[in-house]
Design an enzyme around this catalytic site. Structure first.
Site, PDB file in Angstrom:
ATOM      1  N   PHE A  22       0.809  -1.223   0.000  1.00 52.92           N
ATOM      2  CA  PHE A  22       0.000   0.000   0.000  1.00 52.92           C
ATOM      3  C   PHE A  22       0.841   1.272   0.000  1.00 52.92           C
ATOM      4  O   PHE A  22       0.323   2.352  -0.264  1.00 52.92           O
ATOM      5  CB  PHE A  22      -0.897   0.058   1.250  1.00 52.92           C
ATOM      6  CG  PHE A  22      -1.858  -1.087   1.378  1.00 52.92           C
ATOM      7  CD1 PHE A  22      -3.067  -1.062   0.704  1.00 52.92           C
ATOM      8  CD2 PHE A  22      -1.564  -2.178   2.179  1.00 52.92           C
ATOM      9  CE1 PHE A  22      -3.967  -2.100   0.827  1.00 52.92           C
ATOM     10  CE2 PHE A  22      -2.455  -3.229   2.306  1.00 52.92           C
ATOM     11  CZ  PHE A  22      -3.659  -3.189   1.629  1.00 52.92           C
ATOM     12  N   ALA A  23       2.102   1.174   0.375  1.00 49.80           N
ATOM     13  CA  ALA A  23       2.886   2.381   0.608  1.00 49.80           C
ATOM     14  C   ALA A  23       3.228   3.045  -0.727  1.00 49.80           C
ATOM     15  O   ALA A  23       3.708   2.391  -1.650  1.00 49.80           O
ATOM     16  CB  ALA A  23       4.163   2.026   1.352  1.00 49.80           C
ATOM     17  N   ALA A  24       2.980   4.355  -0.819  1.00 49.62           N
ATOM     18  CA  ALA A  24       3.290   5.085  -2.056  1.00 49.62           C
ATOM     19  C   ALA A  24       3.076   6.573  -1.835  1.00 49.62           C
ATOM     20  O   ALA A  24       2.427   6.981  -0.875  1.00 49.62           O
ATOM     21  CB  ALA A  24       2.387   4.626  -3.196  1.00 49.62           C
ATOM     22  N   TYR A  73       2.405  10.409 -11.416  1.00 51.15           N
ATOM     23  CA  TYR A  73       1.841   9.430 -10.478  1.00 51.15           C
ATOM     24  C   TYR A  73       1.353   8.199 -11.247  1.00 51.15           C
ATOM     25  O   TYR A  73       1.736   7.060 -10.943  1.00 51.15           O
ATOM     26  CB  TYR A  73       0.696  10.075  -9.682  1.00 51.15           C
ATOM     27  CG  TYR A  73      -0.095   9.099  -8.869  1.00 51.15           C
ATOM     28  CD1 TYR A  73       0.523   8.290  -7.916  1.00 51.15           C
ATOM     29  CD2 TYR A  73      -1.474   8.966  -9.053  1.00 51.15           C
ATOM     30  CE1 TYR A  73      -0.213   7.379  -7.167  1.00 51.15           C
ATOM     31  CE2 TYR A  73      -2.209   8.063  -8.307  1.00 51.15           C
ATOM     32  CZ  TYR A  73      -1.582   7.269  -7.377  1.00 51.15           C
ATOM     33  OH  TYR A  73      -2.313   6.363  -6.647  1.00 51.15           O
ATOM     34  N   ARG A  96     -15.772  11.965 -10.556  1.00 46.32           N
ATOM     35  CA  ARG A  96     -14.951  10.871 -10.035  1.00 46.32           C
ATOM     36  C   ARG A  96     -15.847   9.751  -9.522  1.00 46.32           C
ATOM     37  O   ARG A  96     -17.014   9.957  -9.215  1.00 46.32           O
ATOM     38  CB  ARG A  96     -14.071  11.366  -8.869  1.00 46.32           C
ATOM     39  CG  ARG A  96     -12.976  12.354  -9.284  1.00 46.32           C
ATOM     40  CD  ARG A  96     -11.873  11.653 -10.053  1.00 46.32           C
ATOM     41  NE  ARG A  96     -10.788  12.538 -10.442  1.00 46.32           N
ATOM     42  CZ  ARG A  96     -10.784  13.291 -11.548  1.00 46.32           C
ATOM     43  NH1 ARG A  96     -11.822  13.290 -12.357  1.00 46.32           N
ATOM     44  NH2 ARG A  96      -9.740  14.049 -11.833  1.00 46.32           N
ATOM     45  N   GLY A 154      -2.886  17.915 -14.559  1.00 43.45           N
ATOM     46  CA  GLY A 154      -2.827  16.451 -14.495  1.00 43.45           C
ATOM     47  C   GLY A 154      -4.147  15.786 -14.158  1.00 43.45           C
ATOM     48  O   GLY A 154      -4.217  14.565 -14.079  1.00 43.45           O
TER      49      GLY A 154
HETATM   50  N1  UDP Z   1     -10.910  18.868  -5.984  1.00 41.06           N
HETATM   51  C1  UDP Z   1     -11.390  20.168  -5.894  1.00 41.06           C
HETATM   52  N2  UDP Z   1     -10.993  20.927  -4.810  1.00 41.06           N
HETATM   53  C2  UDP Z   1     -10.168  20.443  -3.832  1.00 41.06           C
HETATM   54  C3  UDP Z   1      -9.694  19.113  -3.937  1.00 41.06           C
HETATM   55  C4  UDP Z   1     -10.095  18.352  -5.042  1.00 41.06           C
HETATM   56  O1  UDP Z   1     -12.133  20.641  -6.754  1.00 41.06           O
HETATM   57  O2  UDP Z   1      -9.839  21.203  -2.899  1.00 41.06           O
HETATM   58  C5  UDP Z   1     -11.331  18.031  -7.138  1.00 41.06           C
HETATM   59  C6  UDP Z   1     -10.171  17.476  -7.957  1.00 41.06           C
HETATM   60  O3  UDP Z   1      -9.852  18.351  -9.046  1.00 41.06           O
HETATM   61  C7  UDP Z   1     -10.747  16.144  -8.448  1.00 41.06           C
HETATM   62  C8  UDP Z   1     -11.727  15.720  -7.356  1.00 41.06           C
HETATM   63  O4  UDP Z   1     -11.988  16.905  -6.592  1.00 41.06           O
HETATM   64  O5  UDP Z   1     -11.490  16.342  -9.644  1.00 41.06           O
HETATM   65  C9  UDP Z   1     -11.158  14.657  -6.426  1.00 41.06           C
HETATM   66  O6  UDP Z   1      -9.865  15.074  -6.029  1.00 41.06           O
HETATM   67  P1  UDP Z   1      -9.053  14.323  -4.894  1.00 41.06           P
HETATM   68  O7  UDP Z   1      -7.802  15.122  -4.667  1.00 41.06           O
HETATM   69  O8  UDP Z   1      -9.945  14.063  -3.726  1.00 41.06           O
HETATM   70  O9  UDP Z   1      -8.722  12.902  -5.531  1.00 41.06           O
HETATM   71  P2  UDP Z   1      -8.005  12.508  -6.941  1.00 41.06           P
HETATM   72  O10 UDP Z   1      -9.102  12.482  -7.978  1.00 41.06           O
HETATM   73  O11 UDP Z   1      -6.919  13.499  -7.212  1.00 41.06           O
HETATM   74  O12 UDP Z   1      -7.475  11.134  -6.661  1.00 41.06           O
END
Ligand code: UDP
Length: 230
Positions: free
Chosen positions: A9-11, A77, A157, A220
């Site tokens: 799990f570590a990353a 990533y 998401r 990204g």
């Molecule tokens: N997001 C956002 N504001 C925040 C943090 C995240 O709008 O303060 C958006 C981000 O662009 C993504 C979604 O929420 O579309 C989920 O982001 P999170 O960082 O939770 O997980 P990721 O999709 O990067 O694994």
């Protein structure tokens, strides 16, 4: 005693940080995993479960995304995790290390008894940040992009509960123990929710207005990531 299986799990796992510090991601996620795998091979461990990510898909050509979808990451990533997936194929061929690759979508939630939950320093994830606003620890939530090519303009998401993730790991372990072949699975629930929908749900549940500030899209970040969970 030889472990029957190792779950790794570590990353480092932040898309935004990986764009700024790619070396940290290649080193921690690929080089360190390579060392771990060499140790397992030296010790004779035969089974491995790897935490991979939806970020291996890049910008999806098809949604929901099946495991057979092309893998073209758009951030370091995702690249570093995909490299380990390739490494695992080579290690199985050469050393017989059978494995299950689990491509996590967005892990969310906590144990219902409150004993385990999400905690990051610094916090960067949407749901914990929204809840920090609801509990008065932050003034507002930044919405990263409101002009994405999605129904409401915010990113979509697939949020999967941590207990479902946990169960999937135990199923993967049983598969390997029973002699099953190496395999790759998405871990998502097959439902997409937009950033706006997450904020609206938190407003409904907490009664807090949860002010939103529009911020630029995060480098990204694909607009949509939803699993084919079949
Ligand atoms: N997001 C956002 N504001 C925040 C943090 C995240 O709008 O303060 C958006 C981000 O662009 C993504 C979604 O929420 O579309 C989920 O982001 P999170 O960082 O939770 O997980 P990721 O999709 O990067 O694994």
């Amino acid at each position: 005693v030889l472990p029957v299986c190792v779950m790794h799990f570590a990353a480092s796992s932040l898309v935004g940080e990986s764009m700024q510090q790619p070396g940290k991601y290649w080193r921690n996620n690929l080089v360190q995993t390579l060392s771990l795998l060499d140790t397992l091979v030296a010790c004779g461990v035969k089974h491995f479960i790897f935490s991979s990510t939806a970020a291996v898909y890049g910008n999806p050509e098809q949604v929901p995304i099946p495991e057979s979808h092309p893998t073209r990451p758009i951030n370091p990533y995702g690249h570093s995790k995909l490299a380990v997936e390739h490494l695992l194929k080579d290690y199985e061929a050469a050393h017989g290390l059978r494995h299950v690759v689990l491509r996590y979508f967005n892990a969310a939630g906590a144990h219902p008894d409150g004993s385990l939950g999400e905690r990051h320093e610094p916090e960067t994830h949407l749901i914990p940040l929204v809840l920090q606003v609801a509990s008065g620890r932050r003034p507002e939530i930044a919405r990263f992009g409101s002009q994405h090519p999605t129904p409401d303009g915010s990113c979509v998401r697939d949020y999967i509960h941590v207990q479902d993730l946990c169960e999937a790991h135990l199923l993967a372990l049983r598969r390997l123990e029973a002699g099953g072949a190496s395999a790759t699975y998405n871990l998502g629930n097959g439902l997409g929710h937009s950033v706006n929908e997450v904020i609206a749900a938190a407003r409904r549940v907490t009664g807090h207005p949860i002010p939103v500030r529009d911020a630029p899209p995060r480098a990204g970040d694909p607009p949509v990531l939803v699993a084919d969970a079949a």
